[in-house]
Design a protein around this motif. Structure first.
Motif, PDB file in Angstrom:
ATOM      1  N   PRO A   1       0.808  -1.298   0.076  1.00  0.00           N
ATOM      2  CA  PRO A   1       0.292  -0.085  -0.133  1.00  0.00           C
ATOM      3  C   PRO A   1       0.989   1.154   0.054  1.00  0.00           C
ATOM      4  O   PRO A   1       1.898   1.213   0.803  1.00  0.00           O
ATOM      5  N   ARG A   2       0.188   2.316  -0.599  1.00  0.00           N
ATOM      6  CA  ARG A   2       0.973   3.528  -0.667  1.00  0.00           C
ATOM      7  C   ARG A   2       1.120   4.227   0.859  1.00  0.00           C
ATOM      8  O   ARG A   2       0.407   3.755   1.606  1.00  0.00           O
ATOM      9  N   GLN A   3       2.133   4.919   1.109  1.00  0.00           N
ATOM     10  CA  GLN A   3       2.355   5.506   2.361  1.00  0.00           C
ATOM     11  C   GLN A   3       1.278   6.442   2.529  1.00  0.00           C
ATOM     12  O   GLN A   3       0.611   6.483   3.841  1.00  0.00           O
ATOM     13  N   GLN A   4       0.693   6.992   1.637  1.00  0.00           N
ATOM     14  CA  GLN A   4      -0.659   7.929   1.937  1.00  0.00           C
ATOM     15  C   GLN A   4      -1.791   6.986   2.390  1.00  0.00           C
ATOM     16  O   GLN A   4      -2.603   7.550   3.136  1.00  0.00           O
ATOM     17  N   THR A   5      -2.064   5.962   1.830  1.00  0.00           N
ATOM     18  CA  THR A   5      -3.019   4.895   2.261  1.00  0.00           C
ATOM     19  C   THR A   5      -2.817   4.491   3.784  1.00  0.00           C
ATOM     20  O   THR A   5      -3.815   4.623   4.519  1.00  0.00           O
ATOM     21  N   ILE A   6      -1.771   4.302   4.045  1.00  0.00           N
ATOM     22  CA  ILE A   6      -1.467   3.974   5.531  1.00  0.00           C
ATOM     23  C   ILE A   6      -1.754   5.110   6.445  1.00  0.00           C
ATOM     24  O   ILE A   6      -2.507   5.334   7.294  1.00  0.00           O
ATOM     25  N   SER A   7      -1.379   6.457   6.098  1.00  0.00           N
ATOM     26  CA  SER A   7      -1.688   7.531   6.831  1.00  0.00           C
ATOM     27  C   SER A   7      -3.223   7.837   6.689  1.00  0.00           C
ATOM     28  O   SER A   7      -3.581   8.336   7.928  1.00  0.00           O
ATOM     29  N   ASP A   8      -3.932   7.693   5.773  1.00  0.00           N
ATOM     30  CA  ASP A   8      -5.286   7.850   5.783  1.00  0.00           C
ATOM     31  C   ASP A   8      -5.999   6.757   6.663  1.00  0.00           C
ATOM     32  O   ASP A   8      -6.875   7.272   7.530  1.00  0.00           O
TER      33      ASP A   8
END
Length: 66
Positions: free
Chosen positions: A33-40
């Motif tokens: 998963p993209r870092q942004q996905t984890i952040s969200d």
């Protein structure tokens, strides 16, 4: 999503990139998963924790009006 939140809570020093790699392996995802996905996911953890395991499978919770 819940597994990612729990992992972060148990290991607060783990980075989002490490969480993404862990999620790929643990959850048997096709790609990291993209870092942004984890952040969200982490931003919305209160909503995720409020759901039951069954409702996590559904796309959207709907209220019934009679």
């Amino acid at each position: 999503k819940l597994a990612i939140c729990i992992k972060k809570e148990k290991e607060p020093k783990v980075t989002q990139s490490e969480l993404a790699k862990w999620a790929k392996d643990k959850l048997k995802l096709e790609k990291v998963p993209r870092q942004q996905t984890i952040s969200d996911i982490l931003k919305k953890k209160r909503r995720t924790y409020g759901r039951t395991e069954h409702s996590l499978d559904s796309k959207k919770l709907r209220n019934l009006h009679f």
